[in-house]
Each structure stands twice: as C-alpha cells, then as structure tokens.
Scaffold this motif. Structure first.
Motif, PDB file in Angstrom:
ATOM      1  N   ILE A  76       0.595  -1.227  -0.026  1.00  0.00           N
ATOM      2  CA  ILE A  76       0.498   0.025   0.547  1.00  0.00           C
ATOM      3  C   ILE A  76       0.350   1.477   0.306  1.00  0.00           C
ATOM      4  O   ILE A  76       0.568   1.736  -0.480  1.00  0.00           O
ATOM      5  N   VAL A  77       1.812   1.027   0.663  1.00  0.00           N
ATOM      6  CA  VAL A  77       3.559   2.027   0.396  1.00  0.00           C
ATOM      7  C   VAL A  77       3.728   2.391  -0.677  1.00  0.00           C
ATOM      8  O   VAL A  77       3.458   3.751  -0.729  1.00  0.00           O
ATOM      9  N   LEU A  78       3.777   1.430  -0.763  1.00  0.00           N
ATOM     10  CA  LEU A  78       5.441   1.593  -2.205  1.00  0.00           C
ATOM     11  C   LEU A  78       3.396   1.714  -3.439  1.00  0.00           C
ATOM     12  O   LEU A  78       4.410   2.328  -4.359  1.00  0.00           O
ATOM     13  N   THR A  79       2.234   1.609  -3.916  1.00  0.00           N
ATOM     14  CA  THR A  79       1.650   2.032  -4.625  1.00  0.00           C
ATOM     15  C   THR A  79       0.652   3.018  -3.970  1.00  0.00           C
ATOM     16  O   THR A  79       0.106   4.059  -4.949  1.00  0.00           O
ATOM     17  N   SER A  80       1.087   3.945  -2.865  1.00  0.00           N
ATOM     18  CA  SER A  80      -0.255   5.109  -2.644  1.00  0.00           C
ATOM     19  C   SER A  80       0.413   6.466  -3.924  1.00  0.00           C
ATOM     20  O   SER A  80      -1.000   6.804  -3.884  1.00  0.00           O
ATOM     21  N   ASP A  81       0.981   6.466  -4.610  1.00  0.00           N
ATOM     22  CA  ASP A  81       1.408   7.599  -5.412  1.00  0.00           C
ATOM     23  C   ASP A  81       2.018   6.604  -6.640  1.00  0.00           C
ATOM     24  O   ASP A  81       3.713   6.617  -6.670  1.00  0.00           O
ATOM     25  N   ARG A  82       1.750   6.154  -7.549  1.00  0.00           N
ATOM     26  CA  ARG A  82       1.588   5.201  -7.871  1.00  0.00           C
ATOM     27  C   ARG A  82       2.912   6.133  -9.508  1.00  0.00           C
ATOM     28  O   ARG A  82       3.870   4.890 -10.408  1.00  0.00           O
TER      29      ARG A  82
ATOM     30  N   ALA B  13      14.392   5.660 -13.226  1.00  0.00           N
ATOM     31  CA  ALA B  13      15.788   6.580 -12.956  1.00  0.00           C
ATOM     32  C   ALA B  13      16.479   5.486 -11.773  1.00  0.00           C
ATOM     33  O   ALA B  13      18.020   5.417 -12.269  1.00  0.00           O
ATOM     34  N   VAL B  14      15.984   4.416 -11.486  1.00  0.00           N
ATOM     35  CA  VAL B  14      16.947   3.253 -10.823  1.00  0.00           C
ATOM     36  C   VAL B  14      17.386   2.375 -12.014  1.00  0.00           C
ATOM     37  O   VAL B  14      18.512   2.080 -12.125  1.00  0.00           O
ATOM     38  N   LEU B  15      16.382   2.544 -12.636  1.00  0.00           N
ATOM     39  CA  LEU B  15      16.930   0.852 -14.242  1.00  0.00           C
ATOM     40  C   LEU B  15      17.488   2.547 -15.565  1.00  0.00           C
ATOM     41  O   LEU B  15      17.818   1.316 -15.865  1.00  0.00           O
ATOM     42  N   ALA B  16      18.072   3.490 -15.458  1.00  0.00           N
ATOM     43  CA  ALA B  16      18.919   4.441 -16.353  1.00  0.00           C
ATOM     44  C   ALA B  16      19.703   3.794 -16.107  1.00  0.00           C
ATOM     45  O   ALA B  16      20.088   3.607 -18.078  1.00  0.00           O
TER      46      ALA B  16
ATOM     47  N   GLU C 171      15.524  -8.052 -12.549  1.00  0.00           N
ATOM     48  CA  GLU C 171      15.171  -9.024 -11.342  1.00  0.00           C
ATOM     49  C   GLU C 171      16.822  -9.564 -10.981  1.00  0.00           C
ATOM     50  O   GLU C 171      16.495 -10.725  -9.484  1.00  0.00           O
ATOM     51  N   THR C 172      17.884  -9.906 -10.967  1.00  0.00           N
ATOM     52  CA  THR C 172      18.922 -10.358 -10.497  1.00  0.00           C
ATOM     53  C   THR C 172      18.747  -8.654  -9.559  1.00  0.00           C
ATOM     54  O   THR C 172      19.211  -9.263  -8.192  1.00  0.00           O
ATOM     55  N   LEU C 173      18.873  -7.184  -9.990  1.00  0.00           N
ATOM     56  CA  LEU C 173      19.388  -6.376  -8.893  1.00  0.00           C
ATOM     57  C   LEU C 173      18.381  -5.979  -7.944  1.00  0.00           C
ATOM     58  O   LEU C 173      18.654  -6.363  -6.935  1.00  0.00           O
ATOM     59  N   ARG C 174      16.977  -6.987  -8.077  1.00  0.00           N
ATOM     60  CA  ARG C 174      16.147  -6.968  -7.325  1.00  0.00           C
ATOM     61  C   ARG C 174      16.566  -8.060  -6.401  1.00  0.00           C
ATOM     62  O   ARG C 174      16.375  -7.810  -5.331  1.00  0.00           O
ATOM     63  N   SER C 175      16.536  -9.015  -6.547  1.00  0.00           N
ATOM     64  CA  SER C 175      17.284  -9.881  -5.631  1.00  0.00           C
ATOM     65  C   SER C 175      18.141 -10.198  -4.595  1.00  0.00           C
ATOM     66  O   SER C 175      18.028  -9.882  -4.152  1.00  0.00           O
ATOM     67  N   TRP C 176      19.148  -9.124  -5.298  1.00  0.00           N
ATOM     68  CA  TRP C 176      20.264  -9.414  -4.576  1.00  0.00           C
ATOM     69  C   TRP C 176      20.182  -7.941  -3.595  1.00  0.00           C
ATOM     70  O   TRP C 176      20.353  -7.852  -2.567  1.00  0.00           O
TER      71      TRP C 176
ATOM     72  N   ALA D 169      16.716   2.045  -4.737  1.00  0.00           N
ATOM     73  CA  ALA D 169      16.029   1.329  -5.326  1.00  0.00           C
ATOM     74  C   ALA D 169      15.195  -0.359  -4.715  1.00  0.00           C
ATOM     75  O   ALA D 169      14.217  -0.888  -6.367  1.00  0.00           O
ATOM     76  N   THR D 170      15.252  -0.446  -4.138  1.00  0.00           N
ATOM     77  CA  THR D 170      14.213  -1.398  -2.968  1.00  0.00           C
ATOM     78  C   THR D 170      12.796  -1.085  -3.278  1.00  0.00           C
ATOM     79  O   THR D 170      12.191  -1.579  -3.278  1.00  0.00           O
ATOM     80  N   ILE D 171      12.728   0.517  -3.141  1.00  0.00           N
ATOM     81  CA  ILE D 171      11.716   0.664  -2.441  1.00  0.00           C
ATOM     82  C   ILE D 171      10.958   0.479  -4.526  1.00  0.00           C
ATOM     83  O   ILE D 171       9.816  -0.158  -4.300  1.00  0.00           O
ATOM     84  N   ALA D 172      11.862   0.585  -5.765  1.00  0.00           N
ATOM     85  CA  ALA D 172      11.410   1.070  -6.783  1.00  0.00           C
ATOM     86  C   ALA D 172      11.023  -0.855  -7.572  1.00  0.00           C
ATOM     87  O   ALA D 172       9.575  -0.773  -8.344  1.00  0.00           O
ATOM     88  N   LEU D 173      11.976  -1.582  -6.663  1.00  0.00           N
ATOM     89  CA  LEU D 173      11.583  -2.528  -7.351  1.00  0.00           C
ATOM     90  C   LEU D 173      10.622  -3.397  -6.750  1.00  0.00           C
ATOM     91  O   LEU D 173      10.925  -4.932  -6.695  1.00  0.00           O
TER      92      LEU D 173
END
Length: 404
Positions: free
Chosen positions: A306-312, A321-324, A339-344, A389-393
């Motif tokens: 809910i927090v992460l999607t409150s402002d889509r 920006a993170v994946l630029a 997907e590797t960066l997210r899991s990392w 990056a953690t928030i974005a992914l």
C-alpha cells in the motif's frame, strides 16, 4: 312480558341494530367498571403490558376503552347511522403510534384488543340480557360489537405501521448523515451530534469494509448491529461495491471472525480505528483495493504494498531513474538484470539465496552481478541508492503489474 330493548334499524343496512335509550343508559353506567375489568384482564394476560398499564399508561388505556365503548353506544342508540366514529378511530390510530414508539409489537396490542372485546362483550351482553334484549337480536348485537373492535384494531395497526415506517425512515436518514460526516472528516462535535440524533451508540472502534454490494445484507447479519451501511454520497464509490463501517472488531479474535464472515467474497478490510477516525480506515481500504488482490484481503497484511503504490506515478518515475544505467541494453537483458538487481537487494547479496530465488546457477548470478557492477559502479554501495532501488523494485513480483 319483558320490554324490547332493541329494534332493527332502517336505511340501507339490514343488519343495523339500535339499542333503546334505557338499555344504553344501563350500559353507559357500567363503562368505568368495564374499563377497569378490561385493563385488569390485559395486565393479567399480556406480559408486555404487565408494568406499562400500572402507571399513566394504564389511565390512557382505561380512557381509550371508555371512549371506544361510549362511541359504540352512541352508534348503537342513534337512528342516524352517520354518528361520527372519527374520534374513536383517531384515538386507536394514535394508540398504535404510541405503542410503536414504546417498542411494543403490534401483536401485543392486538392481543389486548381481543381481550378487551371478550371482556366488553361479556359485560355488555349480560347487561342487555338483563334489560330484556330478545334472543334474536343478541347475535346481531355480538356482530356489531366485534365488527366495531375490528375497526379499532385496524386503525391501531395502521398507526403502528406508519410510525415504524416513519421512525425507520428518519433513523435511516440520520444514519446516512452520520456515515457521511464520518467519511468526509466533518468536525468531531458535528459528528457526535449526528450520532445522538440517530440514536446510535458509538463503539470503541470502526472498521471499513469494501465488498460486493449484493452481499452487504448477508454480512450485516454476522456483525455488530451498530454497523453502518451507507449507500448515499459515499466518496470514491464504485458501482457494484458496497461499504460497511463495522462496529469493532477491537481484538485479533474478533477481526478473525470478521474475516471469516467475509470468506469467499472479494472484500477488502481496512484497519480498526477509533470511531471518529474511520475515514482513515476507509481510505486505507480504497488504497488496498487498488492492489487488485483476489479474495478477502486484510489490508493490515499488505502495508508495504500500500505504501509503495500510494503514488503510482512517483513510483514509476523512481523505477525509471533506478534502471536508467541499463538503458541501451537489449530488452531481454534489461529484464534479467532487473530481476537480478531486485533479488540482490532483497537477499543482501547472498549468491546462493539469489540463485534459489531466480532458479539459476550461482555462476549465472555471479556473471549478472558483475554486469550490474559494471553498469552501476559504486552506486551499488550507496545507502541512498540501495533504498531507492529497494522501493522501486521491491514489489515487482508480489504486487500488481509494475509501473512502466
């Protein structure tokens, strides 16, 4: 030879019966005693009136009985069949309304009428027989008595029904206004006043529940009777979706029962909050519904999403920006490295855990992490970037479709 105390009435009614003035006078003198005996019988035989008739209500009923019987005697002794019944019928109508306001059922009042008819008939028939009424007139006299009681009963029933409908409509409107005040953050004193007008006792807490409109009535039978079910001017209302402001639950066990009552429904349950703050529970439920999760959803179990999607829009911009640094690579490569960066990030760089998460060989993980270090450089060690990056992914695979 006994003198005749009644005669057949003329006019269009072949069943009309007119008591002689002498017989009527004898019966009228008995009215106070008949009223007393009627009230005593009602107290004795109808439990709902055991206490009610011992005080002022008893005098009201006693007066109503005398009025009703007096009107009947006027009707029975006048050759003019237009003798008005309006006062007696109005009295019966108002009696029905009063009983509804007192919370007594119409069944209790009808029982009182039946007892009143029985006692009145017993006393009046004895009097007219003593006054010499002919046998052939006695059955007609009985018809008139009981037909008259039926009219009074019908008038009371109409008053009782109308009062219930009126008070029900008024209370429903007041409850709607109360719910609107709660959901639109009106001042606390205004909401408290609305609760008082609606005769609504506030619970310790309220919980907003969104559910299919067709199942609202079903769920209402399983929750606290103080639960509000607004239908008018609900902010953010979606066609086909109903809203309940459930009284409570204030314990884990009670919340579990609420979730159990919603089992099998596409429902969203907001947090339980102090009753004056239920707008926050409603807003949380709306936010949780945007996750489009199936089945019965407890918003308390999806706070991160809910927090992460409150402002889509903001989340989408952060993701871009993170994946630029991966711009320019083939889409398939971007997908694998993302997907590797997210899991990392989620597994704090533990290669074996990352490999298990992605279903790849640890050497593949080592290769991909090397590519990420080439693309991002020292940013992978920057706490600020790691947070962003953690928030974005973070919900890429557990929430709804990722923003792009």
């Amino acid at each position: 030879m006994a003198r005749r105390t009644a005669r057949r009435g003329g006019g269009d009614d072949p069943h009309a019966l007119e008591l002689s003035p002498h017989a009527a006078s004898a019966m009228r003198s008995e009215l106070p005693a008949v009223a007393d005996r009627t009230v005593a019988a009602i107290i004795d035989e109808v439990p709902s009136y055991a206490d009610a008739l011992s005080g002022p209500m008893g005098e009201t009923i006693r007066s109503a009985v005398q009025l009703a019987l007096g009107t009947f005697l006027n009707l029975a002794t006048r050759s003019d069949r237009g003798t008005p019944m309006a006062p007696a019928l109005e009295g019966a109508y108002q009696l029905g309304r009063g009983e509804a306001r007192s919370g007594r059922s119409m069944e209790a009042l009808l029982a009182a009428y039946r007892i009143g008819a029985r006692v009145s008939w017993r006393d009046m028939s004895r009097t007219v027989v003593e006054q010499g009424m002919a046998a052939e007139d006695l059955s007609l006299f009985a018809e008139l008595v009981f037909a008259y009681i039926d009219e009074l009963s019908a008038a009371s029933a109409a008053g009782h029904t109308e009062e219930l409908e009126r008070t029900g409509r008024v209370r429903s409107r007041n409850l709607e206004r109360l719910a609107r005040g709660l959901l639109t953050d009106q001042p606390a004193d205004a909401v408290v006043a609305a609760a008082e007008r609606a005769g609504w006792e506030p619970p310790a807490g309220l919980t907003a529940v969104l559910l299919p409109e067709a199942h609202v009535r079903q769920v209402l039978s399983h929750v606290d009777e103080r639960t509000l079910a607004p239908t008018e001017d609900v902010p953010g209302a979606v066609e086909g979706t109903g809203l309940l402001l459930v009284a409570g639950p204030t314990t884990k066990a009670a919340r579990a029962r609420l979730l159990g009552a919603l089992k099998g429904l596409d429902a969203v349950v907001g947090p339980t909050v102090p009753w004056l703050e239920v707008a926050t529970s409603f807003e949380r439920a709306l936010q949780c519904r945007r996750l489009e999760l199936p089945g019965t959803v407890d918003s308390e179990e999806h706070l991160a999403e809910i927090v992460l999607t409150s402002d889509r829009n903001a989340l989408a911009d952060l993701r871009v920006a993170v994946l630029a640094p991966l711009d320019g690579l083939r889409p398939s490569a971007v997908e694998k490295l993302t997907e590797t960066l997210r899991s990392w990030l989620l597994h704090h760089g533990r290669r074996e855990d990352i490999a298990a998460d992605l279903f790849v060989h640890p050497q593949t993980v080592r290769y991909r992490v090397g590519q990420l270090r080439e693309a991002y450089g020292d940013r992978l060690e920057d706490p600020r970037f790691v947070l962003e990056a953690t928030i974005a992914l973070g919900i890429a695979s557990s929430g709804p479709e990722s923003p792009t």
